[in-house]
Design a protein around this motif. Structure first.
Motif, mmCIF file in Angstrom:
data_model
loop_
_atom_site.group_PDB
_atom_site.id
_atom_site.type_symbol
_atom_site.label_atom_id
_atom_site.label_comp_id
_atom_site.label_asym_id
_atom_site.label_seq_id
_atom_site.Cartn_x
_atom_site.Cartn_y
_atom_site.Cartn_z
ATOM 1 N N PRO A 77 1.193 -1.492 0.231
ATOM 2 C CA PRO A 77 -0.372 0.279 -0.148
ATOM 3 C C PRO A 77 0.926 1.611 0.243
ATOM 4 O O PRO A 77 2.065 1.287 0.207
ATOM 5 C CB PRO A 77 -0.859 0.841 1.194
ATOM 6 C CG PRO A 77 0.104 -1.349 1.583
ATOM 7 C CD PRO A 77 0.697 -1.609 1.028
ATOM 8 N N CYS A 78 -0.172 2.688 -0.346
ATOM 9 C CA CYS A 78 1.146 3.478 -1.035
ATOM 10 C C CYS A 78 0.169 4.615 0.601
ATOM 11 O O CYS A 78 -0.899 4.813 0.473
ATOM 12 C CB CYS A 78 1.365 4.253 -1.542
ATOM 13 S SG CYS A 78 2.298 3.377 -2.986
ATOM 14 N N PHE A 79 1.133 5.854 0.924
ATOM 15 C CA PHE A 79 0.181 6.587 1.618
ATOM 16 C C PHE A 79 0.467 7.636 1.288
ATOM 17 O O PHE A 79 0.910 8.195 0.008
ATOM 18 C CB PHE A 79 0.532 6.863 3.419
ATOM 19 C CG PHE A 79 0.623 4.951 3.513
ATOM 20 C CD1 PHE A 79 -0.789 4.030 4.649
ATOM 21 C CD2 PHE A 79 1.170 3.737 3.798
ATOM 22 C CE1 PHE A 79 -0.842 3.071 5.086
ATOM 23 C CE2 PHE A 79 0.919 3.035 3.994
ATOM 24 C CZ PHE A 79 -0.104 2.563 4.484
ATOM 25 N N GLU A 80 -0.707 8.868 2.067
ATOM 26 C CA GLU A 80 -0.737 10.049 1.496
ATOM 27 C C GLU A 80 0.300 11.026 2.509
ATOM 28 O O GLU A 80 0.836 10.606 3.647
ATOM 29 C CB GLU A 80 -1.886 10.487 1.732
ATOM 30 C CG GLU A 80 -3.193 10.494 1.234
ATOM 31 C CD GLU A 80 -3.151 11.022 -0.068
ATOM 32 O OE1 GLU A 80 -2.655 11.581 -0.556
ATOM 33 O OE2 GLU A 80 -4.262 10.159 -0.774
ATOM 34 N N PRO A 81 0.702 11.776 1.597
ATOM 35 C CA PRO A 81 2.533 11.927 2.179
ATOM 36 C C PRO A 81 1.897 13.591 3.447
ATOM 37 O O PRO A 81 2.713 13.566 3.914
ATOM 38 C CB PRO A 81 2.549 13.022 0.638
ATOM 39 C CG PRO A 81 1.607 13.294 0.445
ATOM 40 C CD PRO A 81 0.437 12.190 0.451
ATOM 41 N N ASP A 82 0.575 13.616 3.598
ATOM 42 C CA ASP A 82 0.484 14.736 4.697
ATOM 43 C C ASP A 82 0.523 13.904 5.944
ATOM 44 O O ASP A 82 0.084 14.822 7.180
ATOM 45 C CB ASP A 82 -1.092 14.870 4.487
ATOM 46 C CG ASP A 82 -1.424 13.859 4.852
ATOM 47 O OD1 ASP A 82 -1.539 13.089 4.719
ATOM 48 O OD2 ASP A 82 -2.962 14.370 4.345
ATOM 49 N N GLY A 83 1.232 12.368 6.005
ATOM 50 C CA GLY A 83 1.156 11.549 7.350
ATOM 51 C C GLY A 83 -0.098 11.120 8.651
ATOM 52 O O GLY A 83 0.383 11.167 9.428
ATOM 53 N N GLY A 84 -0.884 11.816 7.484
ATOM 54 C CA GLY A 84 -2.495 11.371 7.838
ATOM 55 C C GLY A 84 -2.647 9.497 8.185
ATOM 56 O O GLY A 84 -3.369 9.376 8.673
ATOM 57 N N GLY A 85 -1.650 9.038 7.465
ATOM 58 C CA GLY A 85 -1.749 7.887 7.400
ATOM 59 C C GLY A 85 -3.310 7.392 7.345
ATOM 60 O O GLY A 85 -2.915 5.879 6.755
ATOM 61 N N SER A 86 -3.848 7.564 6.009
ATOM 62 C CA SER A 86 -4.537 6.661 5.008
ATOM 63 C C SER A 86 -3.737 6.544 3.745
ATOM 64 O O SER A 86 -2.658 6.965 2.962
ATOM 65 C CB SER A 86 -5.059 8.929 4.539
ATOM 66 O OG SER A 86 -4.949 9.254 4.133
ATOM 67 N N ALA A 87 -4.632 5.289 3.324
ATOM 68 C CA ALA A 87 -3.724 4.325 2.708
ATOM 69 C C ALA A 87 -4.657 4.731 0.904
ATOM 70 O O ALA A 87 -5.662 5.706 0.637
ATOM 71 C CB ALA A 87 -4.085 2.745 2.648
ATOM 72 N N ARG A 88 -3.590 4.269 0.051
ATOM 73 C CA ARG A 88 -4.389 5.402 -1.479
ATOM 74 C C ARG A 88 -3.306 4.036 -2.157
ATOM 75 O O ARG A 88 -2.796 3.332 -2.328
ATOM 76 C CB ARG A 88 -3.770 6.234 -1.425
ATOM 77 C CG ARG A 88 -2.566 6.804 -1.673
ATOM 78 C CD ARG A 88 -2.176 8.298 -1.880
ATOM 79 N NE ARG A 88 -1.004 8.289 -2.694
ATOM 80 C CZ ARG A 88 0.283 8.591 -2.904
ATOM 81 N NH1 ARG A 88 0.109 7.390 -4.074
ATOM 82 N NH2 ARG A 88 1.809 8.366 -2.904
ATOM 83 N N LYS A 89 -4.065 4.249 -3.717
ATOM 84 C CA LYS A 89 -3.971 3.443 -4.762
ATOM 85 C C LYS A 89 -2.814 3.805 -5.319
ATOM 86 O O LYS A 89 -2.667 5.247 -5.415
ATOM 87 C CB LYS A 89 -4.253 4.119 -6.023
ATOM 88 C CG LYS A 89 -4.421 2.895 -7.016
ATOM 89 C CD LYS A 89 -5.742 2.720 -7.808
ATOM 90 C CE LYS A 89 -5.476 2.094 -9.569
ATOM 91 N NZ LYS A 89 -4.955 -0.011 -8.804
ATOM 92 N N CYS A 90 -1.737 3.656 -5.144
ATOM 93 C CA CYS A 90 -0.131 3.373 -5.596
ATOM 94 C C CYS A 90 -0.107 4.443 -7.456
ATOM 95 O O CYS A 90 -1.057 3.435 -8.330
ATOM 96 C CB CYS A 90 0.876 2.364 -5.094
ATOM 97 S SG CYS A 90 0.695 1.768 -4.305
ATOM 98 N N SER A 91 0.503 4.852 -7.382
ATOM 99 C CA SER A 91 0.463 5.571 -9.144
ATOM 100 C C SER A 91 1.651 4.475 -9.596
ATOM 101 O O SER A 91 2.732 3.536 -9.039
ATOM 102 C CB SER A 91 1.809 6.737 -9.395
ATOM 103 O OG SER A 91 3.285 6.535 -8.683
ATOM 104 N N ALA A 92 1.576 4.932 -10.648
ATOM 105 C CA ALA A 92 2.893 3.570 -11.963
ATOM 106 C C ALA A 92 3.761 3.800 -10.980
ATOM 107 O O ALA A 92 4.543 2.708 -11.347
ATOM 108 C CB ALA A 92 1.953 3.942 -13.207
ATOM 109 N N ALA A 93 3.970 4.498 -11.306
ATOM 110 C CA ALA A 93 5.987 5.433 -10.812
ATOM 111 C C ALA A 93 6.050 4.669 -9.696
ATOM 112 O O ALA A 93 6.892 3.701 -8.919
ATOM 113 C CB ALA A 93 6.176 6.885 -10.659
ATOM 114 N N GLU A 94 5.061 4.771 -8.686
ATOM 115 C CA GLU A 94 5.459 4.100 -7.042
ATOM 116 C C GLU A 94 5.630 2.654 -7.442
ATOM 117 O O GLU A 94 6.065 1.648 -6.610
ATOM 118 C CB GLU A 94 4.483 4.292 -6.485
ATOM 119 C CG GLU A 94 4.505 6.022 -5.489
ATOM 120 C CD GLU A 94 3.403 5.830 -4.501
ATOM 121 O OE1 GLU A 94 3.340 6.808 -3.964
ATOM 122 O OE2 GLU A 94 2.260 5.840 -5.243
#
Length: 288
Positions: free
Chosen positions: A79-96
């Motif tokens: 899983p990827c996470f928002e950069p704001d440090g909130g801990g919410s998971a999100r869909k990873c980008s193709a680059a990630e």
């Protein structure tokens, strides 16, 4: 965690075994049930026999630890996470995702290279025999049968062998048992060493209580934990007798009863178990 984690644990266990085996400087041999006899004449001739079990400890545990070859581990998206440090998971980008896969592939390459190095190290310790090869026990048995004295070597599986060994000759050199062709080193069960003053020291370090597997049991348990299990390896129970008969003068010994009269002259006997107080030892004086 990637699906490759169990494989990484196996590699860690293998590295632990290799490092500790190298530190011990031995092939990790242990007696099981046995009868050993040494007849030493004051004229300098001797006859030694060993009948019973020998366990090649690493042959069973290493074969298990090295089973990661050809692993079918596959990449698993993390899983990827928002950069704001909130801990919410999100869909990873193709680059990630591409970066994750690149890192995973690098880990796989590093693990494979490390495992190849460890495998070569263990093959060197076993004189070219690959402990992970299903034919390793049969190859070792065949090698021993080619050596003088080994009239019987039968693999019972899991590193355990039934053997019969007899050798005789003149003690104009030091003697040790067992010695395995092309093995760089092995922990001897029995050593017979001549001194310059004509005396002979007999030691049986392989029949010491600690040789019943206790030093190996600890690090093999550590390897099992490193693999992600708590299963302790099953080691043979040392149970046997070591008898020395001689017509030479007995200068010292640590038997319980001391020298006993016998048709061969004098007899020393040690009962050997994991509860024995010390390794058998004796000092004899041969005729000048």
């Amino acid at each position: 965690m990637h699906k490759s984690a169990p494989n990484a644990r196996r590699l860690g266990a293998l590295a632990l075994i290799v490092a500790l085996a190298a530190a011990l400087g031995a092939c990790m041999l242990s007696p099981g049930k046995f009868a050993a006899e040494l007849d030493l004449r004051k004229a300098g001739t001797f006859r030694f026999s060993y009948t019973g079990e020998i366990h090649v400890l690493a042959l069973s545990k290493l074969a298990e630890a090295m089973q990661g070859k050809g692993s079918s581990a596959t990449f698993a998206e993390q899983p990827c996470f928002e950069p704001d440090g909130g801990g919410s998971a999100r869909k990873c980008s193709a680059a990630e995702l591409a970066e994750q896969k690149e890192n995973w592939e690098e880990q796989q390459r590093s693990s494979a290279q490390r495992k190849a190095r460890e495998t070569e190290s263990m093959k060197a310790m076993f004189g070219g025999i690959d402990p992970a090869d299903p034919r390793a026990a049969q190859e070792l048995a065949a090698r021993l049968r080619r050596q003088a004295g080994w009239s019987k070597v039968v693999s019972r599986g899991d590193g355990l062998f039934d053997v019969e060994f007899v050798i005789e000759g003149r003690l104009d050199h030091d003697f040790a048992f067992p010695i395995i062709e092309r093995f760089p080193s092995a922990n001897p069960f029995v050593q017979v060493m001549r001194r310059a003053d004509g005396s002979v020291r007999i030691d049986a370090p392989g029949f010491a209580p600690a040789a019943a597997g206790e030093p190996y049991r600890g690090w093999m348990q550590a390897a099992a934990v490193s693999e992600g299990t708590q299963r302790a390896p099953k080691l043979p129970e040392m149970d046997g007798t070591f008898v020395v008969t001689t017509d030479a003068d007995i200068l010292a010994n640590n038997t319980e009863l001391g020298p006993q009269a016998s048709p061969a002259g004098q007899r020393l006997e040690w009962r050997v178990t994991a509860r024995s107080p010390a390794a058998p030892t004796a000092l004899l004086r041969l005729a000048n």
